[in-house]
Write a protein that holds these residues in place. Structure first.
Motif, PDB file in Angstrom:
ATOM      1  N   GLY A 124     -12.523 -21.152   3.984  1.00  0.00           N
ATOM      2  CA  GLY A 124     -12.553 -21.610   2.603  1.00  0.00           C
ATOM      3  C   GLY A 124     -13.882 -21.352   1.923  1.00  0.00           C
ATOM      4  O   GLY A 124     -13.946 -21.151   0.703  1.00  0.00           O
ATOM      5  N   ASP A 128     -12.191 -16.643  -1.427  1.00  0.00           N
ATOM      6  CA  ASP A 128     -11.444 -17.376  -2.446  1.00  0.00           C
ATOM      7  C   ASP A 128      -9.961 -17.025  -2.343  1.00  0.00           C
ATOM      8  O   ASP A 128      -9.557 -16.172  -1.543  1.00  0.00           O
ATOM      9  CB  ASP A 128     -11.991 -17.096  -3.844  1.00  0.00           C
ATOM     10  N   ALA A 129      -9.149 -17.685  -3.154  1.00  0.00           N
ATOM     11  CA  ALA A 129      -7.698 -17.517  -3.081  1.00  0.00           C
ATOM     12  C   ALA A 129      -7.278 -16.064  -3.316  1.00  0.00           C
ATOM     13  O   ALA A 129      -6.375 -15.540  -2.652  1.00  0.00           O
ATOM     14  CB  ALA A 129      -7.024 -18.437  -4.094  1.00  0.00           C
ATOM     15  N   THR A 169      -7.386 -31.375   0.995  1.00  0.00           N
ATOM     16  CA  THR A 169      -6.452 -30.386   0.438  1.00  0.00           C
ATOM     17  C   THR A 169      -6.786 -28.945   0.805  1.00  0.00           C
ATOM     18  O   THR A 169      -6.145 -28.019   0.304  1.00  0.00           O
ATOM     19  CB  THR A 169      -6.417 -30.500  -1.104  1.00  0.00           C
ATOM     20  N   GLU A 172      -3.871 -26.935   2.258  1.00  0.00           N
ATOM     21  CA  GLU A 172      -2.906 -26.580   1.223  1.00  0.00           C
ATOM     22  C   GLU A 172      -3.395 -25.391   0.405  1.00  0.00           C
ATOM     23  O   GLU A 172      -2.615 -24.501   0.056  1.00  0.00           O
ATOM     24  CB  GLU A 172      -2.654 -27.777   0.293  1.00  0.00           C
ATOM     25  N   SER A 173      -4.686 -25.364   0.103  1.00  0.00           N
ATOM     26  CA  SER A 173      -5.247 -24.267  -0.688  1.00  0.00           C
ATOM     27  C   SER A 173      -5.119 -22.934   0.037  1.00  0.00           C
ATOM     28  O   SER A 173      -4.765 -21.915  -0.565  1.00  0.00           O
ATOM     29  CB  SER A 173      -6.724 -24.544  -1.006  1.00  0.00           C
TER      30      SER A 173
END
Length: 303
Positions: A124, A128-129, A169, A172-173
């Protein structure tokens, strides 16, 4: 950044699938680390239950080994190992405590011990996403996932640095970045599964694990995603015991979040250690494939 990898004992045995899938995910992302040479057991629960100094000595030695390799940070997949490493580094700030611990070590402890973090936090922190999504080959969209962290990963909050201790969270991310759209708001995500009580007090572990399995089943989850070897063992290996205690039968796949990410990245199932799970993950894998096939067909692509 030079990253030292501390596997912990379970990664070489009971949770080999966690190590395999973590390595596979890191490999795809390009997260490079070096296993700490001549590492030792962190002591887990028994050591700190008997002696804080002994527990700290075991963990400090690992951090010293990492420092000697030039590691800026140590990452580990196991929340229990991480908790012990962090507690040891914090306690070593006390001169009197440090003096007692040094008596147990082969050489005086260093002042520049590296920080410690989890594999999940490191992923994380570094990606990044959008970067994670760029590696997705098979989306997790439509898979109903119950995220379960267990009681150690986010507590104590001031030490673990994992966000809200009651509602973390990060998992989940990461899964959402892999396309997951049906991640359940799981109320028991940080409740204890029974932890190490599975050996000395099996009924307690069965009751706690049964509550988690029962709720995930009632919420129609396709699987539970975990990040702790002990939680995975209690929820996966001991489903029959939990079922007997709850007077029901559970058949709930319990996968490490890294196994789900690995599936999204298109990694081979054996490479992710899926064959080591007790509650077979076949229906999870089949649903992921079916959902992706349906999407391709709807878009006019090949099935």
């Amino acid at each position: 950044m030079n990253i030292g990898y501390y596997p912990g004992c379970s990664a070489k045995g009971s949770s080999l699938d966690y190590e395999l899938s973590s390595a596979a995910v890191c490999r795809v992302l390009g997260l490079v680390s070096s296993e700490i040479t001549d590492w030792n057991c962190c002591g887990s629960t028994p050591a700190h239950a008997i002696s804080s100094e002994l527990s700290a000595a075991l963990c400090t030695r690992n951090l010293m080994q990492a420092a000697q390799q030039g590691a800026d940070v140590v990452m580990t997949p196991c929340p229990s190992c991480l908790s012990n490493l962090l507690h040891a580094k914090e306690r070593m700030k006390n001169p009197e405590f440090r003096k007692r611990v040094d008596e147990l070590l082969d050489e005086p402890s260093r002042n520049d011990l590296p920080e410690a973090t989890s594999v999940m936090q490191m992923i994380g922190r570094m990606f990044d996403a959008e970067q994670i999504a760029s590696h997705v080959r098979v989306s997790l969209a439509g898979l109903r996932i119950a995220p379960y962290y267990g009681c150690l990963m986010s507590r104590p909050a001031e030490l673990m640095n994992f966000g809200d201790p009651e509602n973390p969270t990060l998992m989940e991310s990461l899964l959402a970045a892999c396309g997951a759209t049906d991640i359940l708001d799981f109320p028991l995500k940080t409740e204890c599964c029974g932890a190490a009580s599975g050996i000395p007090h099996r009924p307690l572990s069965s009751v706690n694990s049964g509550r988690i399995l029962e709720l995930a089943t009632r919420m129609e989850a396709d699987c539970i995603a975990v990040c702790c070897p002990l939680c995975q063992m209690n929820l996966d290996l001991r489903q029959k015991q939990a079922g007997r205690q709850a007077k029901t039968r559970f058949d709930m796949p319990v996968l490490y979040y890294t196994q789900l990410m690995g599936l999204a990245f298109g990694c081979d199932e054996k490479e992710l250690g899926l064959d080591k799970l007790c509650a077979r993950p076949d229906k999870v894998v089949d649903k992921i494939k079916a959902l992706n096939t349906a999407v391709r067909e709807a878009q006019g692509g090949k099935a």
